[in-house]
Design a protein around this motif. Structure first.
Motif: not given
Length: 271
Positions: A155-163, A243-248, A251-253, A255-262
């Motif tokens: 997800n490019e939006g999450l990459e942007h958030w991380l940067d 606002e776009d980052v928050a929407a991203t 939207e990611w949340g 996703q039925e196959d969504g997976w996030f690890v810290l």
């Protein structure tokens, strides 16, 4: 006492406290639990709303736990929570890890969780933690490593958030990749390498409930925490961009196959 040079990137917006209040000793300090004994005196630095601190108090019923927080406003919630759980061996105080108001060799365990990434001089903080722990006692720390975060689908939006997050965190004087540096900082603070045990831990958000909670919390943090003001002031993004980052995130949340690890680094240091 050394003056703190870093600024906390999150503040105590409701969305931040929502995240902090989810934390328990089991999901955030499991690496430390085997070392705890019922009689111990524990200092929990950066305790926030106190949910990890509460668990420590229950695990040392013959001992005492002190929760220390730099910003005193959140301690009202912590004290209320301790009273509701009937914990009589717990105290919450305002203090600064750069200069702890305790004598040398006071505590059996000094613990912090997600604190050193937000201070300007983590080595000085660890020196203070080492100073107030008893000989043979433990200093324990767990810190996130933001460049170790991973998710699916890409997800490019999450990459942007991380940067954005990493840039703002460092501009504030902190180190968002603290997890991989903990063992080095501990050694520089005076712990022999042979007395530093390194481990790693994760949080994983993959089922529907956890994924939606995590994504909505970060969407709200993106817009409502101190991070929002800092990143706009830095010129890296506009309000519309945020606002776009928050929407991203939202939207990611979904996703039925969504997976996030810290990824987190962890150290147990014996004095």
């Amino acid at each position: 006492m050394p003056e703190e040079t870093a600024n906390y990137i999150h503040g105590h917006h409701e969305s931040v406290l929502r995240s902090h209040s989810w934390r328990t000793a089991q999901n955030s300090a499991a690496y430390l639990l085997p070392y705890l004994e019922p009689h111990m005196r524990i200092l929990d630095i950066g305790c926030g709303p106190g949910t990890i601190t509460f668990d420590f108090a229950e695990l040392v019923p013959e001992g005492e736990v002190v929760g220390l927080e730099y910003e005193g406003g959140v301690l009202e919630q912590a004290r209320k929570g301790a009273k509701e759980r009937g914990l009589g061996n717990i105290e919450f105080v305002v203090g600064d890890v750069n200069g702890l108001d305790y004598a040398d060799n006071t505590f059996d365990v000094v613990h912090c969780h997600q604190v050193l990434q937000h201070v300007g001089d983590p080595v000085q903080a660890l020196k203070e933690m080492r100073r107030v722990v008893k000989p043979g006692g433990i200093v324990a720390a767990r810190e996130a490593d933001f460049n170790g975060f991973t998710w699916y689908p890409e997800n490019e939006g999450l990459e942007h958030w991380l940067d954005l997050y990493i840039n703002v965190a460092r501009a504030n004087g902190g180190e968002p990749n603290a997890g991989r540096r903990l063992h080095v900082w501990a050694h520089e603070a005076g712990f022999p390498r042979k007395n530093i045990k390194c481990t790693a831990g994760t949080w994983c958000y993959a089922d529907t409930e956890a994924r939606e909670w995590w994504s909505n919390m970060w969407a709200d943090r993106t817009l409502g925490s101190i991070f929002a003001r800092k990143v706009i002031e830095s010129g890296q993004i506009t309000q519309d961009g945020l606002e776009d980052v928050a929407a991203t995130w939202r939207e990611w949340g979904k996703q039925e196959d969504g997976w996030f690890v810290l990824l987190h680094g962890e150290v147990v240091c014996r004095k």
